[in-house]
Design an enzyme around this catalytic site. Structure first.
Site, mmCIF file in Angstrom:
data_model
loop_
_atom_site.group_PDB
_atom_site.id
_atom_site.type_symbol
_atom_site.label_atom_id
_atom_site.label_comp_id
_atom_site.label_asym_id
_atom_site.label_seq_id
_atom_site.Cartn_x
_atom_site.Cartn_y
_atom_site.Cartn_z
ATOM 1 N N ASP A 26 93.094 17.473 21.983
ATOM 2 C CA ASP A 26 92.945 16.636 23.486
ATOM 3 C C ASP A 26 93.715 15.983 23.465
ATOM 4 O OD1 ASP A 26 91.103 15.599 24.483
ATOM 5 O OD2 ASP A 26 91.616 14.044 23.118
ATOM 6 N N ASP A 28 93.548 11.800 25.540
ATOM 7 C CA ASP A 28 93.272 10.371 24.889
ATOM 8 C C ASP A 28 92.040 10.980 24.150
ATOM 9 O OD1 ASP A 28 93.680 9.833 27.766
ATOM 10 O OD2 ASP A 28 92.694 11.267 28.383
#
Length: 234
Positions: A26, A28
């Site tokens: 991932d 953010d």
């Protein structure tokens, strides 16, 4: 500003069922602390609409489910007319490229972790709910783009995390089996998507997670950095 915890909790990762072929990471809240970018773009958007600003701490709880959800949540927070969404969306899309990467920083351990994963021969992909164009630009700005053979954003597939579809499609692109493809994230979105796709999942102990304790999420483990993840998994 990077989140600070007074006393780090111990690393905890369950043994994985099969050797890893790949990892999906991932963006953010996992690799880059982008809260400042979000807040800056949203402040400009709200100013365009003559609406009050939203504190960064409140924005942190709204991050992770894509730009559409973020904008709708911010409009609800300031009690704006939901009919303003299209105008707000256009404003946000106009402002975000100007702030992308300017108010964010890479979390400690990310580069060491990615290097270690690559050195062990794992194929790497970045999968985020952030729009693909914004994600690619941010990775370039932070010098992280070279670690990934694929970058997929929230607009790359018909559905976003926590739906499993993005993970399954990313596994296909990587040529890896879901059960041998690790999901590294920071939130329940990542964990729910991984569980539904059949991927093992390890979460970082920092990040956003919608304001909820990350260690309460169903995952195979938690680490304090991506460097720790690489050390305990490989």
């Amino acid at each position: 500003m990077l989140p600070v915890r007074a006393e780090p909790l111990p690393t905890s990762v369950s043994p994985l069922r099969a050797p890893l072929q790949a990892a999906i990471v991932d963006l953010d809240g996992t690799m880059v602390d982008t809260l400042g970018d979000f807040s800056a773009a949203l402040d400009r958007m709200l100013a365009d609409l003559a609406l009050p600003a939203v504190p960064a701490a409140a924005v942190a709880d709204m991050v992770g489910k894509g730009s559409e959800h973020l904008i709708r949540s911010v409009l609800a927070r300031v009690q704006a007319d939901p009919g303003l969404y299209d105008t707000a969306w256009a404003s946000y899309q106009r402002h975000y490229p100007d702030v992308n990467g300017r108010h964010s920083q890479v979390y400690p351990g990310v580069v060491d972790g990615l290097q270690a994963l690559k050195a062990r021969g794992l194929a790497l992909a970045c999968l985020t709910n952030k729009p693909t164009g914004f994600a690619r630009a941010l990775l370039r700005d932070k010098g992280l783009d070279g670690y990934f053979s694929h970058v997929f954003g929230g607009d790359a597939f018909p559905r976003k995390k926590p739906d499993p579809l993005p993970l399954l499609r990313t596994c296909e692109a990587l040529g890896s089996a879901p059960g041998r493809t690790l999901m590294l994230g920071d939130s329940s979105n990542d964990a729910q998507a991984a569980r539904a796709a059949g991927c093992p999942v390890v979460l970082v102990s920092y990040g956003y997670n919608h304001g909820q304790p990350v260690r309460a999420v169903d995952a195979d483990g938690w680490v304090d950095s991506l460097a720790e993840a690489a050390a305990v998994l490989l």
